[in-house]
Design a protein around this motif. Structure first.
Motif, PDB file in Angstrom:
ATOM      1  N   ASN A  85       1.041  -1.119  -0.440  1.00  0.00           N
ATOM      2  CA  ASN A  85       0.010  -0.119   0.680  1.00  0.00           C
ATOM      3  C   ASN A  85       0.534   1.140  -0.246  1.00  0.00           C
ATOM      4  OD1 ASN A  85      -2.112  -1.416   0.011  1.00  0.00           O
ATOM      5  ND2 ASN A  85      -3.000  -0.827   1.362  1.00  0.00           N
ATOM      6  N   GLU A  92       2.284   1.808  -3.177  1.00  0.00           N
ATOM      7  CA  GLU A  92       1.224   1.825  -4.424  1.00  0.00           C
ATOM      8  C   GLU A  92       0.827   3.340  -4.061  1.00  0.00           C
ATOM      9  OE1 GLU A  92      -3.223   1.055  -5.592  1.00  0.00           O
ATOM     10  OE2 GLU A  92      -1.899  -0.747  -4.307  1.00  0.00           O
ATOM     11  N   SER A 129      -0.333  -7.946   6.683  1.00  0.00           N
ATOM     12  CA  SER A 129      -1.715  -7.722   5.553  1.00  0.00           C
ATOM     13  C   SER A 129      -2.346  -6.174   6.866  1.00  0.00           C
ATOM     14  CB  SER A 129      -2.505  -8.346   4.733  1.00  0.00           C
ATOM     15  OG  SER A 129      -2.670  -9.087   6.231  1.00  0.00           O
ATOM     16  N   TYR A 178      -0.942  -2.672   7.292  1.00  0.00           N
ATOM     17  CA  TYR A 178      -1.190  -2.134   5.924  1.00  0.00           C
ATOM     18  C   TYR A 178      -2.053  -2.100   5.564  1.00  0.00           C
ATOM     19  CZ  TYR A 178      -0.962  -6.065   2.580  1.00  0.00           C
ATOM     20  OH  TYR A 178      -0.271  -7.385   1.908  1.00  0.00           O
ATOM     21  N   ARG A 179      -3.261  -3.182   5.500  1.00  0.00           N
ATOM     22  CA  ARG A 179      -4.936  -2.118   5.202  1.00  0.00           C
ATOM     23  C   ARG A 179      -5.132  -1.326   5.532  1.00  0.00           C
ATOM     24  NH1 ARG A 179      -6.239  -8.494   5.144  1.00  0.00           N
ATOM     25  NH2 ARG A 179      -6.588  -7.838   7.372  1.00  0.00           N
ATOM     26  N   VAL A 182      -4.606   3.949   0.238  1.00  0.00           N
ATOM     27  CA  VAL A 182      -3.915   3.931  -1.055  1.00  0.00           C
ATOM     28  C   VAL A 182      -4.730   5.969  -1.414  1.00  0.00           C
ATOM     29  CG1 VAL A 182      -3.244   3.877  -3.285  1.00  0.00           C
ATOM     30  CG2 VAL A 182      -3.201   2.402  -1.604  1.00  0.00           C
TER      31      VAL A 182
END
Length: 522
Positions: free
Chosen positions: A156, A159, A422, A425-426, A430
């Motif tokens: 993330n 991105e 995960s 970082y979720r 983004v």
């Protein structure tokens, strides 16, 4: 606590039961501490010693938020972080009541302004990167994202940074972990090639020219950067907190899932300065004439001199050189390396700049500075010392939410930036973080425009050592032009060099080896 809890049950049942449970828990912990044999302190001071460990655990946060002042750079000051946060959120960044700096303290720096100010129509400052052998030069922003690999940063985070680069019209350096699927969001890329040749390697780890040419042909890849060394990790780059890699990382780096991910301490394609020149030419040809540069943190001066001599004698020069400072580093490194390895940015940049000027090839090579650069003043200062542009790493990490928790190496980053967990970082959304990074870049470029205008300049590359003033004592101020030694164009070709570094090491550098030539007298 337990007797007090039993006494309170009749008066305040809830509080009484809570005290009993807490007392019982503390008693069990104390009994365990008395019988364990791993920690002498806990055995001698059961339970109470745990308070010490708890405070020690939260010491960085306590120091950061309650103890240090706004200008303590450990490693980035609260003021530096606040500037990034405000610009990333689009908040007005002015300050009342004047500076908080001690303007009469040793080392205080400022830029001279002009009564003949300029008025610029754009803040989109660009530099053209590409020497005479480059067929596809790149018009780069003067401020870009420094190398941070996917694997060191979360998907993330990568991105968000690439989407910001697309929105803001600036470049995103991949880091030596190569180009992942998360880098392919439309932003311009600088593909960094390290000693592991990730993304362009054979199964045995050697360089794969065919694979390199295939990826370099991607329109998003604007430049190629050969990584020789970096700030706090001069010899190599250990990219991951743990060496075993997962499928997306393996996909980007061209290594099997589950195998160790190791960057060798040196390149296998070349072992001499002349060989480095050959590799630069090879990558330029394989990429169809795109700009090829090198990244280094200056170490032994004779090794850099050997490279520079090879550039001059072979006629093969990099299109750009990224100079990293020993104070840099976005991840983690052994304390001996972080504190005492590699030349700081200022000394490294000036040495590289002086060498290229002395060889009369400075106009062919752009210099990019990278190490603890945050504000427009940082950019102006480093431009005055020889840089054409800058790369930022931590600044953009702050923009997408980094709080300087200094947990980058643990895989447990609280903001989801430097982790592959995960669940962590979720939480990093983004689109929102990409917008913040783009705003930070735009805000920095606007401040840079105002700095140029106030000094009567039209571009940051017009800053010279005469613009930068440095206080050396309470009663003495000198410009960088008079404080430091500067070579004249072609001075190294004349054979009469008075600069101390060149006088000592220049004649002991050779283009067919990185080793120092022994003195004739032994």
């Amino acid at each position: 606590m337990m007797p007090l809890g039993f006494a309170l049950i009749g008066i305040a049942p809830v509080l009484g039961v809570l005290l009993i449970l807490l007392g019982l828990t503390g008693t069990c912990i104390g009994i365990y501490d008395l019988n364990q044999t791993s920690h002498a302190l806990m055995r001698n001071y059961p339970l109470a010693s745990r308070m010490r460990y708890l405070l020690e655990h939260f010491r960085p946060e306590i120091r950061q938020y309650f103890v240090e002042n706004d200008h303590d750079e450990t490693p980035f000051s609260r003021e530096q972080r606040a500037v990034v946060y405000r610009r990333a959120k689009g908040i007005e960044g002015v300050r009342p009541f004047g500076t908080l700096c001690d303007v009469y303290g040793d080392g205080y720096e400022w830029l001279n302004h002009s009564v003949a100010t300029t008025h610029l129509g754009s803040q989109d400052f660009r530099i053209r990167i590409g020497g005479p052998d480059c067929k596809q030069p790149y018009d780069s922003s003067v401020v870009n994202i420094s190398g941070m690999s996917y694997g060191a940063l979360s998907p993330n985070a990568i991105e968000a940074l690439n989407r910001a680069a697309k929105a803001g019209g600036f470049a995103h350096t991949t880091g030596e972990g190569s180009i992942s699927r998360f880098h392919r969001m439309g932003g311009d890329l600088v593909w960094q090639i390290g000693s592991g040749y990730f993304g362009c390697r054979h199964p045995d780890g050697s360089f794969n020219p065919e694979r390199f040419a295939e990826i370099a042909a991607d329109h998003a890849v604007k430049m190629i950067e050969i990584k020789l060394s970096q700030g706090a990790k001069p010899g190599h780059g250990g990219i991951l907190p743990g060496p075993k890699v997962t499928e997306p990382i393996a996909e980007a780096r061209g290594i099997p899932v589950g195998e160790d991910c190791i960057s060798p301490s040196s390149h296998s394609v070349f072992s001499t300065p002349r060989g480095l020149c050959g590799f630069i030419r090879q990558l330029r040809d394989l990429s169809g004439g795109k700009p090829v540069g090198i990244k280094l943190c200056v170490g032994h001066p004779w090794e850099w001199f050997a490279m520079a001599k090879a550039f001059r004698e072979t006629g093969i020069t990099p299109d750009f050189i990224t100079v990293d400072g020993g104070e840099g580093g976005t991840g983690a490194a052994p304390v001996e390396f972080a504190d005492h390895k590699g030349a700081p940015l200022r000394e490294g940049l000036m040495l590289v700049h002086n060498t290229l000027v002395g060889l009369d090839i400075r106009d062919r090579i752009k210099l990019i500075a990278s190490a603890k650069i945050i504000t427009a003043f940082d950019i102006c200062r480093i431009s005055a010392l020889g840089a054409d542009g800058v790369n930022m790493a931590r600044g953009f990490m702050f923009a997408i939410g980094c709080i300087q928790a200094q947990a980058c190496h643990t895989g447990k980053c609280p903001t989801g930036i430097t982790t592959q967990d995960s669940d962590r970082y979720r939480a990093l959304v983004v689109p929102d973080k990409a917008a913040r990074a783009a705003r930070f870049h735009a805000g920095t470029m606007h401040a840079l425009k105002e700095a140029c205008e106030s000094s009567g300049l039209r571009h940051p590359d017009e800053f010279t050592p005469h613009h930068l003033m440095i206080r050396t004592s309470p009663r003495e101020v000198r410009s960088a032009a008079s404080l430091y030694d500067w070579l004249k164009p072609g001075e190294l070709l004349s054979g009469e060099v008075r600069h101390p570094a060149f006088a000592k090491y220049w004649d002991r550098a050779q283009i067919d080896s990185f080793a120092m030539v022994p003195k004739e007298n032994g």
